[in-house]
Scaffold this active site. Structure first.
Site, short mmCIF file in Angstrom:
data_model
loop_
_atom_site.label_atom_id
_atom_site.label_comp_id
_atom_site.label_asym_id
_atom_site.label_seq_id
_atom_site.Cartn_x
_atom_site.Cartn_y
_atom_site.Cartn_z
N LYS A 1 0.83 -1.20 0.00
CA LYS A 1 0.00 0.00 0.00
C LYS A 1 0.87 1.25 0.00
O LYS A 1 0.62 2.20 -0.74
CB LYS A 1 -0.92 -0.01 1.21
CG LYS A 1 -1.88 1.17 1.28
CD LYS A 1 -1.59 2.19 2.35
CE LYS A 1 -1.29 1.67 3.70
NZ LYS A 1 -1.25 2.67 4.76
N GLY B 1 -4.34 7.50 5.88
CA GLY B 1 -3.35 8.52 6.20
C GLY B 1 -2.58 8.97 4.99
O GLY B 1 -2.26 10.16 4.84
N ARG C 1 -7.59 12.63 13.16
CA ARG C 1 -6.19 12.29 12.91
C ARG C 1 -5.36 13.56 12.71
O ARG C 1 -5.85 14.58 12.20
CB ARG C 1 -6.07 11.37 11.69
CG ARG C 1 -6.81 10.05 11.88
CD ARG C 1 -6.46 9.03 10.83
NE ARG C 1 -5.08 8.57 10.98
CZ ARG C 1 -4.53 7.63 10.19
NH1 ARG C 1 -5.23 7.11 9.22
NH2 ARG C 1 -3.29 7.25 10.38
N SER D 1 5.28 10.19 10.11
CA SER D 1 6.25 10.48 9.05
C SER D 1 5.56 10.93 7.77
O SER D 1 6.17 11.57 6.91
CB SER D 1 7.10 9.25 8.77
OG SER D 1 6.32 8.20 8.23
N SER E 1 8.47 5.77 12.20
CA SER E 1 8.42 5.08 10.90
C SER E 1 9.46 5.60 9.92
O SER E 1 9.15 5.91 8.76
CB SER E 1 7.02 5.18 10.29
OG SER E 1 6.05 4.67 11.17
N GLU F 1 3.38 -0.06 12.74
CA GLU F 1 2.25 -0.75 12.11
C GLU F 1 2.25 -2.26 12.38
O GLU F 1 1.23 -2.92 12.21
CB GLU F 1 2.25 -0.49 10.60
CG GLU F 1 3.46 -1.04 9.88
CD GLU F 1 3.73 -0.31 8.57
OE1 GLU F 1 3.75 -0.98 7.53
OE2 GLU F 1 3.91 0.92 8.59
N ARG G 1 -4.76 2.79 18.77
CA ARG G 1 -4.45 1.36 18.73
C ARG G 1 -4.01 0.81 20.08
O ARG G 1 -4.27 -0.36 20.38
CB ARG G 1 -3.38 1.09 17.66
CG ARG G 1 -3.94 1.09 16.26
CD ARG G 1 -2.89 0.75 15.21
NE ARG G 1 -3.53 0.65 13.90
CZ ARG G 1 -2.88 0.71 12.75
NH1 ARG G 1 -1.57 0.90 12.75
NH2 ARG G 1 -3.53 0.60 11.61
N ARG H 1 -5.80 -3.39 10.96
CA ARG H 1 -4.80 -4.19 11.68
C ARG H 1 -5.37 -4.83 12.95
O ARG H 1 -4.81 -5.80 13.47
CB ARG H 1 -3.56 -3.34 11.98
CG ARG H 1 -2.95 -2.79 10.69
CD ARG H 1 -1.46 -2.74 10.69
NE ARG H 1 -0.98 -2.10 9.47
CZ ARG H 1 -0.68 -2.74 8.35
NH1 ARG H 1 -0.84 -4.06 8.28
NH2 ARG H 1 -0.27 -2.08 7.28
#
Length: 422
Positions: A25, A93, A121, A168, A196, A310, A341, A382
């Site tokens: 992705k 995102g 977000r 990031s 990340s 992730e 999360r 996820r």
């Protein structure tokens, strides 16, 4: 009426399977942005087709980019960027951070919005940065979706300082469009470390591959103005989406091979090799791909996942099944992902009898016998993957809203059943 829950398959025996993972992705959406800004036709070969990448393709089409299907590939034709347009980011995102700098190059008004949770977000840093680079944006002071970009057909560019400690993507979004800015861009980060980092390396490498001039130093990225080449970009398998399949080998004491694992990559998912080995897996890479073998028992994990956040949901699920405690740190930024999360993992694993405690920057996981129950997913792909891993060893795990996994892996349930039943 809500869809029925998905019963996560219980593994009747150690899994023994080869699982082909669809395209990345992260690479697909970066390649689409760069192709849209190129000066000649481009082809994105073997892209991922999922909700996030389809939203990206549609966003670029709405701005005037020609994107056509050629079998499994996407062909792009450069076009004049223009409004009026309306961008639907969903919960992606990459769409909400990568498309606004491109939309700022359009001549006309562009409205950017997304799913309800997307409005929570972090977007303030990129909105502020674009304003400092000469872009007019109206967000009614929210620093979040929805907002309106009033483009003039060009962006001045220049130097900007942001705090990208929440994502990031805030840096990558500015860098990807920068070759088309009049002065290019120099992005300086001030604040806690950017998470990340492999994704930033991916952005830089992909920019250079299509002819951009990029210079980097610690917390500084410079992209010069200049044309971008079209041509072909071949997308690697999504290594982060391999996490749950490779983790299944550990959870069941079996074997899983993922073909096409690149010898060299900027994808964060490549860290799975070391992380799963640290938990007790036998990991090898050969001509057939990457193979993970479980030995029947495996221990916990003490790891800083700041650069590979992730992977946290699947690793947390494995940690809940391990023989010793785990401590996963460096992941406070996950509170601003598709959902919080950290809170979601604590709530859902503990609802199945687990013992997970939230830390200031991570999770403490103490294994306990688990039982079945409903595992809520919070519209987070996820979380589905984490639930599936738990379901391999825990009878009766019922996954709410399994369809949300279509964000990055639409064929997940079919791939998962095939692996379990192989």
């Amino acid at each position: 009426m809500p869809a029925p829950h998905w019963s996560a398959p219980l593994a009747p025996a150690p899994v023994d399977a080869t699982v082909a993972i669809p395209g990345s992705k992260s690479m697909t959406n970066r390649a689409l942005i760069l192709a849209a800004l190129a000066g000649s036709p481009a082809c994105v070969t073997r892209p991922l087709r999922s909700r996030d990448t389809l939203l990206m393709a549609e966003a670029l089409r709405s701005l005037g980019v020609g994107i056509g299907d050629d079998g499994d590939d996407w062909q792009t034709l450069p076009g004049e960027l223009k409004g009026p347009a309306r961008i639907d980011c969903g919960l992606a995102g990459t769409v909400m951070r990568f498309v606004p700098p491109v939309a700022a190059l359009a001549d006309g008004e562009v409205v950017v919005d997304g799913d309800p949770y997307a409005r929570k977000r972090p977007m303030g840093p990129i909105i502020t940065a674009l304003r400092e680079l000469g872009v007019e944006i109206e967000d009614e002071g929210r620093g979040a979706l929805p907002f309106t970009i009033r483009g003039t057909g060009s962006v001045r560019g220049g130097t900007v300082t942001i705090n990208a400690s929440s994502s990031s993507q805030l840096v990558s979004g500015l860098l990807l469009a920068a070759p088309r800015f009049e002065k290019g861009v120099e992005v300086r980060h001030e604040g806690p470390p950017v998470p990340s980092a492999p994704h930033l390396a991916m952005t830089v490498e992909m920019l250079r591959a299509v002819g951009a001039t990029v210079e980097t130093e610690e917390n500084v990225w410079r992209v010069a103005p200049g044309p971008l080449r079209g041509g072909e970009t071949v997308i690697e398998p999504d290594l982060s989406n391999a996490a749950q399949f490779l983790g299944a080998a550990l959870a069941t004491g079996g074997r899983v091979t993922v073909p096409g694992w690149p010898e060299r990559t900027t994808q964060p998912g490549d860290a799975l090799r070391g992380l799963l080995a640290a938990m007790g897996a036998e990991v090898s890479r050969g001509p057939e791909g990457l193979t993970v073998r479980g030995t029947g028992t495996f221990g916990g994990l003490d790891a800083d996942l700041h650069e590979v956040g992730e992977l946290t949901p699947v690793l947390a699920a494995l940690a809940a099944l391990a023989s010793s405690p785990s401590r996963l740190t460096g992941i406070a930024h996950l509170r601003g992902h598709e959902t919080d999360r950290l809170a979601a993992l604590v709530t859902e694993i503990n609802a199945l009898g687990g013992d997970v405690r939230e830390l200031p920057d991570g999770l403490q996981i103490n294994p306990r016998p688990l039982h079945g129950g409903v595992f809520h997913t919070y519209d987070d792909h996820r979380m589905v993957m984490a639930a599936a891993v738990l379901g391999l060893a825990v009878p009766g795990v019922e996954v709410e809203n399994v369809a949300t996994v279509g964000k990055t892996l639409p064929d997940f349930t079919e791939l998962w059943r095939s692996m379990v039943n192989a």
